[in-house]
Enzyme design. Structure first.
Site, PDB file in Angstrom:
ATOM      1  N   LYS A  84       0.843  -1.194   0.000  1.00  9.66           N
ATOM      2  CA  LYS A  84       0.000   0.000   0.000  1.00  9.66           C
ATOM      3  C   LYS A  84       0.878   1.244   0.000  1.00  9.66           C
ATOM      4  O   LYS A  84       1.797   1.373   0.806  1.00  9.66           O
ATOM      5  CB  LYS A  84      -0.912   0.020   1.232  1.00  9.66           C
TER       6      LYS A  84
HETATM    7  O1  G3P Z   1      -7.497   0.532   5.695  1.00  9.38           O
HETATM    8  C1  G3P Z   1      -7.943   1.734   5.188  1.00  9.38           C
HETATM    9  C2  G3P Z   1      -9.348   2.148   5.532  1.00  9.38           C
HETATM   10  O2  G3P Z   1     -10.259   1.144   5.250  1.00  9.38           O
HETATM   11  C3  G3P Z   1      -9.511   2.833   6.850  1.00  9.38           C
HETATM   12  O3  G3P Z   1     -10.829   2.937   7.279  1.00  9.38           O
HETATM   13  O4  G3P Z   1     -12.485   3.388   9.035  1.00  9.38           O
HETATM   14  O5  G3P Z   1     -10.108   4.131   9.362  1.00  9.38           O
HETATM   15  O6  G3P Z   1     -11.578   5.268   7.728  1.00  9.38           O
HETATM   16  P1  G3P Z   1     -11.266   3.986   8.407  1.00  9.38           P
END
Ligand code: G3P
Length: 229
Positions: A84
């Site tokens: 990533k």
């Molecule tokens: O892994 C990246 C993403 O899915 C993060 O999600 O809930 O921290 O905005 P969030």
């Protein structure tokens, strides 16, 4: 739509893997930091739990040279690892080089269709628009997802719907044709639930119990075979 689990927690991954519906895992520096154990060991343990899954591990450098070093290192840990890289100019430079070396790159922190188009052209394996984080600032994340999917469908690029916060996000992403959705464990567990399922099952069990004497058992108790036959 493939399901990735958005966590670095081994217990959560083990438990979700038992259902046979998890196709991979996405981690990020925040999720990894919560686990408090060496990064490499953690990522390899995740690869062991899901031997056919795609395991996403993120670089923490912010300059191209650092991302290249880290990206190559991460990819060398296991063939199932996707790297990533954040959506920055340095990130896109690193993406272009890593993709040219055959390393799968997931471009993360994507918040616009323009960013998504750019990284697809630079060779990203997948782009991760963050749906929930746009909702958090009062924009509709699903509108962005629809827009990116429209562009990607025409150009044949795959999309990973990230930052999904509730089952409606998951359903809408699947309806729109997102290739992958990454779900925190809480959202994954919510997919199983419906109050009418619980209520219906409670009634089935109660009704069966009431009539048990007449119905007998589905599995009869094992009988001891008679000797001498
Ligand atoms: O892994 C990246 C993403 O899915 C993060 O999600 O809930 O921290 O905005 P969030």
């Amino acid at each position: 739509m493939k399901f990735f689990l958005d966590t670095a927690n081994l217990d959560e991954i083990r438990s979700a893997a038992e259902f046979g519906v998890i196709d991979g895992v996405t981690t990020n520096p925040t999720l990894v930091a919560k686990e408090g154990r060496p990064f490499r060991e953690l990522i390899l343990a995740i690869c062991d739990i899901l031997p056919r899954g795609v395991i996403n591990a993120e670089v923490v450098s912010t300059d191209t040279a650092g991302m290249l070093r880290e990206g190559r290192e991460l990819a060398s840990w296991h063939p199932n690892i996707a790297v990533k890289i954040p959506m920055t100019s340095d990130g896109v430079r690193a993406l272009y080089v890593l993709a040219g070396e055959g390393i799968r790159v997931n471009v993360t922190l994507c918040f616009s269709a323009a960013q998504a188009l750019l990284v697809a052209k630079a060779g990203a394996y997948i782009v991760s628009p963050f749906i929930g984080r746009l909702d958090d600032i009062g924009q509709d994340g699903l509108v962005l997802l629809r827009e990116i999917l429209e562009i990607y469908r025409v150009n044949n690029f795959p999309v990973l719907a990230a930052s999904l916060r509730h089952p409606i996000h998951v359903i809408e992403a699947a309806k729109m044709g997102a290739h992958i959705g990454t779900l925190p464990s809480k959202v994954f567990e919510q997919l199983f639930k419906h109050p009418l399922t619980d209520r219906g099952l409670e009634t089935f069990v109660k009704d069966w119990e009431k009539a048990r004497g007449v119905l007998g058992e589905i599995i009869e108790p094992a009988t001891t075979p008679k000797r001498g036959r």
